[in-house]
Motif scaffolding. Structure first.
Motif, PDB file in Angstrom:
ATOM      1  N   LEU A  10       0.847  -1.419  -0.019  1.00 19.27           N
ATOM      2  CA  LEU A  10      -0.126  -0.065   0.127  1.00 19.27           C
ATOM      3  C   LEU A  10       0.817   1.253   0.056  1.00 19.27           C
ATOM      4  N   ILE A  11       1.877   1.282   0.632  1.00 14.80           N
ATOM      5  CA  ILE A  11       2.847   2.303   0.718  1.00 14.80           C
ATOM      6  C   ILE A  11       3.484   2.614  -0.468  1.00 14.80           C
ATOM      7  N   HIS A  12       3.915   1.578  -1.324  1.00 13.83           N
ATOM      8  CA  HIS A  12       4.639   1.681  -2.441  1.00 13.83           C
ATOM      9  C   HIS A  12       3.498   2.101  -3.421  1.00 13.83           C
ATOM     10  N   TRP A  13       2.327   1.713  -3.495  1.00 21.53           N
ATOM     11  CA  TRP A  13       1.228   2.259  -4.555  1.00 21.53           C
ATOM     12  C   TRP A  13       0.730   3.777  -4.321  1.00 21.53           C
ATOM     13  N   ALA A  14       1.071   4.123  -2.827  1.00 20.69           N
ATOM     14  CA  ALA A  14       0.520   5.417  -2.576  1.00 20.69           C
ATOM     15  C   ALA A  14       1.790   6.330  -2.837  1.00 20.69           C
ATOM     16  N   GLU A  15       3.171   5.772  -2.965  1.00 18.90           N
ATOM     17  CA  GLU A  15       4.214   6.662  -3.475  1.00 18.90           C
ATOM     18  C   GLU A  15       3.906   7.208  -4.856  1.00 18.90           C
ATOM     19  N   ALA A  16       3.439   6.457  -5.449  1.00 20.55           N
ATOM     20  CA  ALA A  16       3.206   6.929  -6.984  1.00 20.55           C
ATOM     21  C   ALA A  16       2.242   8.146  -6.955  1.00 20.55           C
ATOM     22  N   LYS A  17       1.477   8.346  -5.819  1.00 22.62           N
ATOM     23  CA  LYS A  17       0.550   9.425  -5.911  1.00 22.62           C
ATOM     24  C   LYS A  17       1.143  10.515  -5.074  1.00 22.62           C
ATOM     25  N   GLY A  18       2.147  10.124  -4.659  1.00 17.85           N
ATOM     26  CA  GLY A  18       3.175  11.472  -3.559  1.00 17.85           C
ATOM     27  C   GLY A  18       2.532  11.255  -2.290  1.00 17.85           C
ATOM     28  N   LYS A  19       1.629  10.053  -1.836  1.00 21.74           N
ATOM     29  CA  LYS A  19       1.024  10.011  -0.575  1.00 21.74           C
ATOM     30  C   LYS A  19       1.732   8.876   0.303  1.00 21.74           C
ATOM     31  N   ALA A  20       2.634   8.306   0.195  1.00 18.99           N
ATOM     32  CA  ALA A  20       3.391   7.382   0.829  1.00 18.99           C
ATOM     33  C   ALA A  20       3.492   7.655   2.370  1.00 18.99           C
ATOM     34  N   ALA A  21       4.020   8.837   2.676  1.00 20.67           N
ATOM     35  CA  ALA A  21       3.982   9.384   4.279  1.00 20.67           C
ATOM     36  C   ALA A  21       2.718   9.233   4.726  1.00 20.67           C
ATOM     37  N   GLU A  22       1.686   9.710   4.123  1.00 18.18           N
ATOM     38  CA  GLU A  22       0.135   9.714   4.628  1.00 18.18           C
ATOM     39  C   GLU A  22      -0.274   8.290   4.793  1.00 18.18           C
ATOM     40  N   MET A  23       0.231   7.484   4.072  1.00 17.28           N
ATOM     41  CA  MET A  23      -0.096   5.885   3.804  1.00 17.28           C
ATOM     42  C   MET A  23       0.323   5.370   5.046  1.00 17.28           C
ATOM     43  N   LYS A  24       1.683   5.522   5.369  1.00 18.46           N
ATOM     44  CA  LYS A  24       2.527   4.886   6.352  1.00 18.46           C
ATOM     45  C   LYS A  24       1.783   5.410   7.785  1.00 18.46           C
ATOM     46  N   GLN A  25       1.575   6.697   7.925  1.00 14.93           N
ATOM     47  CA  GLN A  25       1.077   7.356   9.009  1.00 14.93           C
ATOM     48  C   GLN A  25      -0.419   6.650   9.590  1.00 14.93           C
ATOM     49  N   ARG A  26      -1.252   6.606   8.239  1.00 14.16           N
ATOM     50  CA  ARG A  26      -2.427   6.120   8.578  1.00 14.16           C
ATOM     51  C   ARG A  26      -2.456   4.516   8.919  1.00 14.16           C
ATOM     52  N   LEU A  27      -1.744   3.693   8.497  1.00 14.78           N
ATOM     53  CA  LEU A  27      -1.485   2.463   8.984  1.00 14.78           C
ATOM     54  C   LEU A  27      -0.843   2.134  10.345  1.00 14.78           C
ATOM     55  N   MET A  28      -0.083   3.161  10.692  1.00 10.65           N
ATOM     56  CA  MET A  28       0.558   3.100  11.927  1.00 10.65           C
ATOM     57  C   MET A  28      -0.646   3.394  13.022  1.00 10.65           C
ATOM     58  N   GLU A  29      -1.211   4.505  12.928  1.00 15.41           N
ATOM     59  CA  GLU A  29      -2.352   5.035  13.740  1.00 15.41           C
ATOM     60  C   GLU A  29      -3.332   4.044  14.107  1.00 15.41           C
ATOM     61  N   LEU A  30      -3.872   3.304  12.786  1.00 17.91           N
ATOM     62  CA  LEU A  30      -4.569   2.260  12.914  1.00 17.91           C
ATOM     63  C   LEU A  30      -4.204   1.044  13.987  1.00 17.91           C
ATOM     64  N   TYR A  31      -2.805   0.655  13.614  1.00 20.56           N
ATOM     65  CA  TYR A  31      -2.371  -0.276  14.519  1.00 20.56           C
ATOM     66  C   TYR A  31      -2.094  -0.038  15.933  1.00 20.56           C
ATOM     67  N   PHE A  32      -1.307   1.335  16.054  1.00 20.56           N
ATOM     68  CA  PHE A  32      -0.818   1.469  17.320  1.00 20.56           C
ATOM     69  C   PHE A  32      -2.052   2.188  18.260  1.00 20.56           C
ATOM     70  N   ARG A  33      -2.476   3.177  17.812  1.00 22.10           N
ATOM     71  CA  ARG A  33      -3.686   3.819  18.333  1.00 22.10           C
ATOM     72  C   ARG A  33      -4.854   3.194  18.603  1.00 22.10           C
ATOM     73  N   ASP A  34      -5.308   2.577  17.475  1.00 21.16           N
ATOM     74  CA  ASP A  34      -6.703   2.060  17.402  1.00 21.16           C
ATOM     75  C   ASP A  34      -6.820   0.688  17.368  1.00 21.16           C
TER      76      ASP A  34
END
Length: 221
Positions: free
Chosen positions: A108-132
Motif C-alpha cells: 500500500l505504501i509503495h502504491w501510495a508513493e506513486a501518488k505522492g502519498k507514501a508518508a500519509e499511507m504510512k501514518q494511517r497504517l501506524m495510527e490504525l495499529y498503534f492507536r486504534d
C-alpha cells in the motif's frame, strides 16, 4: 527557490515497529528544522517479524514467541508508550489483538508513493495499529486505510487480491538486510550514511545539514 542539490533520504522501517512510529514523527520534526534544505524522502520496507505468516497470528501468540510471555512485554511497552506520548503520539498496546505480516502494508505504501502519498499511507497504517488496535490482516481495514489517504478503494481491493509487487517489496526488504540493516528505523542519507534508531530531531537535522553540505560541495567541484 533553492539552488541546492536535494539530499536523498531513504527511511527503512516497518509499520508495526513502535520505534519506527516514533522515528517518523522525529524525522518530520527534523525536516521542519531544515526547511532551507531540499530533501527527497523515500519510505523503504523492512520486515520486523518475517516469520509471521501472511494471515497473521494472535497478539498473544506473537508476544509469547518473541518475548517469552505477554507479561514480559508489558515492562518493555511502558517505556515505548511514554516515548510515543512525548511525541504527541498514542500507543495503546492492549488494543492490539492481532499481529500482521506487513507485506500488504508495504505494498500500500509503495502504491501510495506513486501518488505522492507514501508518508500519509504510512501514518494511517501506524495510527490504525498503534492507536486504534486495527487488524492489519483484514483486507477491509487495509482498503479503508487506502481510501482515507485518497487511493481508489476498489482498485486497491483488486490489487491486494493479486501478488502484484510482492516480489518487489520482498527484494527491497532483503536488500536492506543484505546491507547490514538489522534495526529500524534506519535513516540512510544520500545512499551513503546510515543513522539507526529513533534519534532526536536535532541530531537528525544536524545530519541532514552535514550531508547537504557534502553533497553540494561535491556538485560544485
Amino acid at each position: 527557490m533553492s539552488t541546492l542539490k536535494p539530499v536523498r533520504l531513504d527511511i527503512v522501517s516497518d509499520v508495526v515497529c513502535p520505534w519506527c512510529y516514533i522515528g517518523k514523527r522525529r524525522i518530520e520534526k527534523a525536516l521542519s528544522l531544515v526547511t532551507d534544505i531540499p530533501v527527497e524522502v523515500h519510505w523503504r520496507p523492512f520486515f520486523l517479524n518475517p516469520w509471521v505468516p501472511r494471515e497473521g497470528i494472535s497478539r498473544e501468540d506473537y508476544l509469547t514467541t518473541k518475548f517469552g510471555s505477554v507479561e514480559a512485554y508489558k515492562g518493555i511497552a511502558g517505556r515505548v508508550v511514554t516515548a510515543a506520548g512525548e511525541e504527541g503520539l498514542s500507543y495503546r498496546p492492549d488494543m492490539v489483538k492481532r499481529q500482521p505480516n506487513t507485506i500488504d502494508c508495504h505494498r500500500l505504501i509503495h502504491w501510495a508513493e506513486a501518488k505522492g502519498k507514501a508518508a500519509e499511507m504510512k501514518q494511517r497504517l501506524m495510527e490504525l495499529y498503534f492507536r486504534d488496535g486495527g487488524d492489519l490482516t483484514d483486507v477491509n481495514v487495509l482498503v479503508r486505510a487506502a481510501a482515507d489517504v485518497g487511493l481508489d478503494a476498489e482498485e486497491t481491493r483488486r490489487r491486494l487480491a493479486t501478488d502484484e509487487d510482492v516480489a518487489l517489496i520482498s527484494a527491497q526488504a532483503e536488500e536492506a538486510a543484505s546491507k547490514g540493516i538489522s534495526g529500524v528505523p534506519t535513516f540512510v542519507f544520500a545512499q551513503k550514511y546510515a543513522v539507526s534508531g529513533a534519534q532526536p530531531p536535532e541530531q537528525l537535522a544536524a545530519a541532514l545539514r552535514q550531508v547537504s553540505a557534502e553533497v553540494n560541495a561535491q556538485a560544485a567541484e
